[in-house]
Design a protein around this motif. Sequence first.
Motif, mmCIF file in Angstrom:
data_model
loop_
_atom_site.group_PDB
_atom_site.id
_atom_site.type_symbol
_atom_site.label_atom_id
_atom_site.label_comp_id
_atom_site.label_asym_id
_atom_site.label_seq_id
_atom_site.Cartn_x
_atom_site.Cartn_y
_atom_site.Cartn_z
ATOM 1 N N UNK A 175 -12.896 -1.527 -10.630
ATOM 2 C CA UNK A 175 -12.347 -2.842 -10.957
ATOM 3 C C UNK A 175 -10.823 -2.910 -10.921
ATOM 4 N N UNK A 176 -10.162 -1.761 -10.930
ATOM 5 C CA UNK A 176 -8.692 -1.755 -10.954
ATOM 6 C C UNK A 176 -8.115 -1.217 -9.646
ATOM 7 N N UNK A 177 -8.555 -0.039 -9.216
ATOM 8 C CA UNK A 177 -7.981 0.568 -8.021
ATOM 9 C C UNK A 177 -8.057 -0.331 -6.785
ATOM 10 N N UNK A 178 -9.188 -1.032 -6.534
ATOM 11 C CA UNK A 178 -9.222 -1.873 -5.330
ATOM 12 C C UNK A 178 -8.096 -2.902 -5.271
ATOM 13 N N UNK A 179 -7.640 -3.370 -6.419
ATOM 14 C CA UNK A 179 -6.558 -4.356 -6.463
ATOM 15 C C UNK A 179 -5.240 -3.770 -5.956
ATOM 16 N N UNK A 180 -5.100 -2.438 -6.040
ATOM 17 C CA UNK A 180 -3.831 -1.798 -5.707
ATOM 18 C C UNK A 180 -3.854 -1.089 -4.345
ATOM 19 N N UNK A 181 -4.817 -1.395 -3.509
ATOM 20 C CA UNK A 181 -4.800 -0.859 -2.148
ATOM 21 C C UNK A 181 -3.484 -1.239 -1.470
ATOM 22 N N UNK A 182 -2.875 -0.241 -0.819
ATOM 23 C CA UNK A 182 -1.561 -0.461 -0.215
ATOM 24 C C UNK A 182 -0.424 -0.265 -1.188
ATOM 25 N N UNK A 204 4.899 0.827 -4.443
ATOM 26 C CA UNK A 204 3.700 1.423 -5.037
ATOM 27 C C UNK A 204 3.838 1.424 -6.556
ATOM 28 N N UNK A 205 2.698 1.298 -7.240
ATOM 29 C CA UNK A 205 2.715 1.116 -8.691
ATOM 30 C C UNK A 205 1.938 2.191 -9.446
ATOM 31 N N UNK A 206 1.296 3.070 -8.715
ATOM 32 C CA UNK A 206 0.606 4.182 -9.362
ATOM 33 C C UNK A 206 0.543 5.349 -8.381
ATOM 34 N N UNK A 207 0.316 6.534 -8.926
ATOM 35 C CA UNK A 207 0.136 7.725 -8.100
ATOM 36 C C UNK A 207 -1.202 8.354 -8.444
ATOM 37 N N UNK A 208 -2.023 8.536 -7.427
ATOM 38 C CA UNK A 208 -3.349 9.136 -7.566
ATOM 39 C C UNK A 208 -3.306 10.578 -7.079
ATOM 40 N N UNK A 209 -3.825 11.500 -7.881
ATOM 41 C CA UNK A 209 -3.989 12.867 -7.394
ATOM 42 C C UNK A 209 -5.187 12.922 -6.455
ATOM 43 N N UNK A 235 3.505 0.518 -16.075
ATOM 44 C CA UNK A 235 3.021 -0.529 -16.991
ATOM 45 C C UNK A 235 2.408 -1.730 -16.277
ATOM 46 N N UNK A 236 2.807 -1.989 -15.031
ATOM 47 C CA UNK A 236 2.241 -3.117 -14.293
ATOM 48 C C UNK A 236 0.743 -2.967 -14.070
ATOM 49 N N UNK A 237 0.255 -1.717 -14.014
ATOM 50 C CA UNK A 237 -1.187 -1.498 -13.872
ATOM 51 C C UNK A 237 -1.895 -1.931 -15.158
ATOM 52 N N UNK A 238 -1.312 -1.617 -16.287
ATOM 53 C CA UNK A 238 -1.879 -2.052 -17.565
ATOM 54 C C UNK A 238 -1.867 -3.581 -17.644
ATOM 55 N N UNK A 239 -0.785 -4.189 -17.166
ATOM 56 C CA UNK A 239 -0.715 -5.658 -17.157
ATOM 57 C C UNK A 239 -1.872 -6.246 -16.352
ATOM 58 N N UNK A 240 -2.228 -5.597 -15.249
ATOM 59 C CA UNK A 240 -3.344 -6.095 -14.455
ATOM 60 C C UNK A 240 -4.660 -5.956 -15.222
ATOM 61 N N UNK A 241 -4.849 -4.837 -15.906
ATOM 62 C CA UNK A 241 -6.068 -4.668 -16.703
ATOM 63 C C UNK A 241 -6.154 -5.762 -17.766
ATOM 64 N N UNK A 300 1.398 8.499 2.827
ATOM 65 C CA UNK A 300 0.533 8.981 1.764
ATOM 66 C C UNK A 300 0.097 7.889 0.820
ATOM 67 N N UNK A 301 0.140 6.640 1.276
ATOM 68 C CA UNK A 301 -0.273 5.496 0.458
ATOM 69 C C UNK A 301 -1.711 5.129 0.816
ATOM 70 N N UNK A 302 -2.531 4.882 -0.201
ATOM 71 C CA UNK A 302 -3.954 4.596 0.002
ATOM 72 C C UNK A 302 -4.131 3.228 0.655
ATOM 73 N N UNK A 303 -4.843 3.229 1.799
ATOM 74 C CA UNK A 303 -5.122 1.985 2.525
ATOM 75 C C UNK A 303 -6.584 1.563 2.407
ATOM 76 N N UNK A 304 -7.466 2.521 2.161
ATOM 77 C CA UNK A 304 -8.893 2.216 2.015
ATOM 78 C C UNK A 304 -9.511 3.219 1.067
ATOM 79 N N UNK A 305 -10.598 2.799 0.423
ATOM 80 C CA UNK A 305 -11.246 3.602 -0.613
ATOM 81 C C UNK A 305 -12.753 3.487 -0.418
#
Length: 231
Positions: A197-204, A128-133, A178-184, A152-157
Motif C-alpha cells: 500500500x505504500x511502496x507502489x506510490x513511490x515508484x521512481x 527520491x524519498x526512501x532507500x530500500x535495501x 518523513x514524507x513517507x510517513x506523511x503519505x501513510x 539504482x532507483x526502483x522503476x517496477x516492483x
Amino acid sequence: MKAILLAAGLGTRLRPVTNTTPKCLVPIHGKPLLGYWLDLLLQSGTTDQVLINTHYLPDAVRQYVAASPWNAAVRLVHEDTLLGTGGTVLQNRGFLGDQAFMLVHADNLTRFDPAAFIAAHTNRPAGTELTMMTFDTDAPQTCGIVELDARGVVQAFHEKQPNPPGRRANAAVYIFEPSVVDYIVSLNREVCDISTEVLPHFLGRMNTFHNADYHRDIGNLESLALAEREY
C-alpha cells in the motif's frame, strides 16, 4: 538515527518452532534474530534508539530485551491488534519525530554496514524519498523483485510472482524520509501494509542500497535450516 524493528508477527510458517517462541527470538546458532539486529544497529553507533513492536508472546520479547545490554536504548510498544507494517509506523510518529529513520523486518538475518546504508540514503538521487535495501535471492518467486534504472532507483516492483524478471529483491529494510510517513497518514487507515500500500506510490522515487554480503528472510523451516548452514 532511530530505528523501528518490526517484531510482532505470528510466524505461522515456522511452526512448531514458533509455538513457544516468538518469530523475532528464533535462534540462529543459539542467538535470537532480534539479538543480531540490536547488535548490528546499536554497536555500530549509527542507531541510538530502537523501537520494537510486540504482539505474539510479548513477555518473552520483554524478558529478552530487559536482559540485553541494549535495554536502555530500546522502547517496547505492544499491539493488542496487529496494525500492519504501515500502521505500526503511523502509531509511533511521536517516537520518530521529524527525521529520517530506519524500518526493519526483524525476522531477517542479515550482515551489512549500517553506516554505508545511511550514506547511500544521504547521497541518494534527487527526487527520491526512501532507500530500500536489496539482495540477490535464490527464491525470486517468494520475494518482491525490483527493476532498477541506471541510478539504482526502483522503476517496477513484482511482489511474489511465479516468474519474476530477475533475482534482485527487496530486503524489507528501509530508510524513510518523513514524507513517507506523511503519505501513510494521508491513507487515513489505522491498519496498512508498507509493501503493498505504500511502496507502489513511490515508484521512481525509491533509491536502493545493495547488500552483497548476506541476507536471508527466515520465513519458513527451510530458510531457517539454510541460515544455520550459511551464516
